[in-house]
Write a protein that holds these residues in place. Structure first.
Motif, mmCIF file in Angstrom:
data_model
loop_
_atom_site.group_PDB
_atom_site.id
_atom_site.type_symbol
_atom_site.label_atom_id
_atom_site.label_comp_id
_atom_site.label_asym_id
_atom_site.label_seq_id
_atom_site.Cartn_x
_atom_site.Cartn_y
_atom_site.Cartn_z
ATOM 1 N N ALA A 95 0.854 -1.186 0.000
ATOM 2 C CA ALA A 95 0.000 0.000 0.000
ATOM 3 C C ALA A 95 0.883 1.227 0.000
ATOM 4 O O ALA A 95 2.087 1.158 0.311
ATOM 5 C CB ALA A 95 -0.925 0.000 1.221
ATOM 6 N N ALA A 96 0.300 2.370 -0.344
ATOM 7 C CA ALA A 96 1.033 3.633 -0.305
ATOM 8 C C ALA A 96 1.169 4.093 1.150
ATOM 9 O O ALA A 96 0.277 3.856 1.980
ATOM 10 C CB ALA A 96 0.303 4.691 -1.119
ATOM 11 N N PRO A 97 2.291 4.738 1.498
ATOM 12 C CA PRO A 97 2.449 5.262 2.863
ATOM 13 C C PRO A 97 1.284 6.156 3.288
ATOM 14 O O PRO A 97 0.873 6.131 4.450
ATOM 15 C CB PRO A 97 3.765 6.034 2.788
ATOM 16 N N ALA A 98 0.727 6.933 2.350
ATOM 17 C CA ALA A 98 -0.382 7.826 2.687
ATOM 18 C C ALA A 98 -1.609 7.036 3.142
ATOM 19 O O ALA A 98 -2.329 7.456 4.065
ATOM 20 C CB ALA A 98 -0.731 8.709 1.493
ATOM 21 N N TYR A 99 -1.857 5.897 2.501
ATOM 22 C CA TYR A 99 -3.008 5.088 2.917
ATOM 23 C C TYR A 99 -2.811 4.561 4.336
ATOM 24 O O TYR A 99 -3.719 4.609 5.171
ATOM 25 C CB TYR A 99 -3.225 3.919 1.954
ATOM 26 N N LEU A 100 -1.619 4.046 4.626
ATOM 27 C CA LEU A 100 -1.354 3.497 5.949
ATOM 28 C C LEU A 100 -1.366 4.587 7.006
ATOM 29 O O LEU A 100 -1.757 4.349 8.155
ATOM 30 C CB LEU A 100 -0.014 2.760 5.950
ATOM 31 N N ALA A 101 -0.942 5.797 6.636
ATOM 32 C CA ALA A 101 -0.978 6.899 7.592
ATOM 33 C C ALA A 101 -2.414 7.216 7.994
ATOM 34 O O ALA A 101 -2.693 7.581 9.139
ATOM 35 C CB ALA A 101 -0.309 8.128 6.989
ATOM 36 N N ALA B 149 -1.935 5.468 -5.677
ATOM 37 C CA ALA B 149 -2.642 6.707 -5.342
ATOM 38 C C ALA B 149 -3.136 6.736 -3.903
ATOM 39 O O ALA B 149 -3.713 7.736 -3.472
ATOM 40 C CB ALA B 149 -3.820 6.894 -6.293
ATOM 41 N N GLY B 150 -2.924 5.633 -3.156
ATOM 42 C CA GLY B 150 -3.332 5.623 -1.752
ATOM 43 C C GLY B 150 -4.765 5.207 -1.522
ATOM 44 O O GLY B 150 -5.339 5.505 -0.470
ATOM 45 N N VAL B 151 -5.358 4.495 -2.491
ATOM 46 C CA VAL B 151 -6.764 4.109 -2.357
ATOM 47 C C VAL B 151 -6.940 2.901 -1.446
ATOM 48 O O VAL B 151 -7.942 2.790 -0.745
ATOM 49 C CB VAL B 151 -7.380 3.832 -3.747
ATOM 50 N N ALA C 103 10.932 -0.188 -4.209
ATOM 51 C CA ALA C 103 12.304 0.276 -4.024
ATOM 52 C C ALA C 103 12.362 1.791 -3.839
ATOM 53 O O ALA C 103 13.214 2.308 -3.106
ATOM 54 C CB ALA C 103 13.163 -0.139 -5.224
ATOM 55 N N ALA C 104 11.437 2.513 -4.476
ATOM 56 C CA ALA C 104 11.419 3.967 -4.376
ATOM 57 C C ALA C 104 10.643 4.462 -3.162
ATOM 58 O O ALA C 104 10.641 5.663 -2.878
ATOM 59 C CB ALA C 104 10.814 4.563 -5.649
ATOM 60 N N GLY C 105 9.965 3.555 -2.454
ATOM 61 C CA GLY C 105 9.193 3.962 -1.282
ATOM 62 C C GLY C 105 7.806 4.476 -1.600
ATOM 63 O O GLY C 105 7.095 4.928 -0.697
ATOM 64 N N ARG C 106 7.383 4.414 -2.866
ATOM 65 C CA ARG C 106 6.026 4.862 -3.208
ATOM 66 C C ARG C 106 4.988 3.852 -2.748
ATOM 67 O O ARG C 106 3.823 4.184 -2.554
ATOM 68 C CB ARG C 106 5.909 5.103 -4.706
#
Length: 314
Positions: A166-172, A228-230, A245-248
């Motif tokens: 998942a995207a970091p924004a979603y987990l946040a 996209a953090g969905v 690898a890029a952390g996205r």
């Protein structure tokens, strides 16, 4: 001498229409139809099923086409040996591949194959559908699968490990699940036909059966939605390795992954003689596709877990 009606029949199957076969052989469509009917009457079987929209070989026609094609290939090879001409890849080569895999890992390398095989006319069809190679007249299919039908020859290209991400924004915003059952309280993303998720961790097994937060038939859309953090997706390393690898994207539930029984194969119909273009394309795939980055989930390691924790705490 090989019956010219056999040559016509093979040309009809490979061209996909009577008109195209007739043009290739320099005869009229009416003559091609008459000769094909004459061949079927002589053999006492229906070789081709005709409809208003398409033309397809019957079961008997498929078997007969395989035999006739093998004979024609052997004749061509014999003539090449006599005249000293090498068996060079040539002609139309129809290739099918999954949409994401084809775009990310095949298309960028095709110039190497086309440069090495200039007489090949390549047709590349990207689709997530499980195409019927014979019915769709596909010469080579790249397929990510567990089981291979006995009618096909498979060449393994690499493994296809999958992990939750998942995207970091979603987990946040939604927090990190701690157990597989926690996933049911999250927004999950999968294309049609990809449920249930089968997850393994050593000897432990969990099945997650849910509905995708966004319904789609496209695996590429699933990846873009995850970026996209969905929500959370179960994706192959070859598909999201760069984003990890890029952390996205970051790993979710480290230690849990999809079963490692999927592999990436190049498939073609079984035949006594395989066309040179097919052999050349399979060799090209084996040579240019480096499966090393896909063979381990290590790209989603400590750094990703640290980033996920930082995102949750933020």
């Amino acid at each position: 001498m090989l019956d010219p009606d056999y040559v016509l029949f093979a040309q009809v199957i490979e061209a996909g229409s009577l008109s195209a076969a007739a043009r290739a052989l320099g005869i009229s469509p009416a003559m091609a139809s008459k000769r094909l009917a004459r061949l079927e009457a002589r053999l006492g079987v229906r070789l081709i099923q005709r409809t208003t929209r398409r033309l397809a070989a019957t079961d008997a026609g498929e078997r007969f086409h395989a035999d006739v094609s093998a004979i024609l290939h052997e004749i061509a090879a014999a003539e090449a040996r006599v005249t000293g001409v090498r068996d060079e890849p040539a002609g139309v080569l129809r290739v099918s591949a999954p949409t994401s895999f084809g775009r990310l890992h095949i298309a960028p390398r095709l110039h190497d194959f086309l440069r090495a095989a200039p007489r090949v006319s390549l047709e590349l069809n990207l689709t997530d559908a499980n195409v019927d190679l014979v019915a769709e007249r596909v010469d080579v299919a790249v397929r990510i699968a567990r089981d291979i039908p006995p009618s096909l020859t498979a060449h393994r290209l690499g493994s296809s490990p999958r992990l939750l991400c998942a995207a970091p924004a979603y987990l946040a915003e939604h927090g990190q699940p701690r157990t597989p059952t926690d996933l049911l309280r999250h927004r999950l993303l999968a294309a049609e036909g990809q449920w249930p998720w089968q997850l393994v961790n050593g000897r432990r097994r969990e099945a997650i059966d849910a509905q995708s937060h966004v319904r789609t038939n496209s695996s590429e859309i699933v990846r873009e939605l995850a970026l996209a953090g969905v929500g959370i997706a179960l994706r192959s390393i070859w598909d999201v390795g760069d984003a990890l690898a890029a952390g996205r994207l970051v790993a979710v539930l480290p230690g849990w992954e999809g079963p490692r029984d999927l592999a990436i194969h190049a498939l073609h119909p079984r035949a006594p003689a395989v066309p040179a273009a097919v052999t050349a394309f399979v060799a090209f795939l084996k040579k240019t596709l480096d499966p090393a980055p896909w063979s381990t989930g290590g790209v989603a390691g400590d750094r990703d877990r640290d980033q996920a924790a930082d995102a949750i705490r933020a």
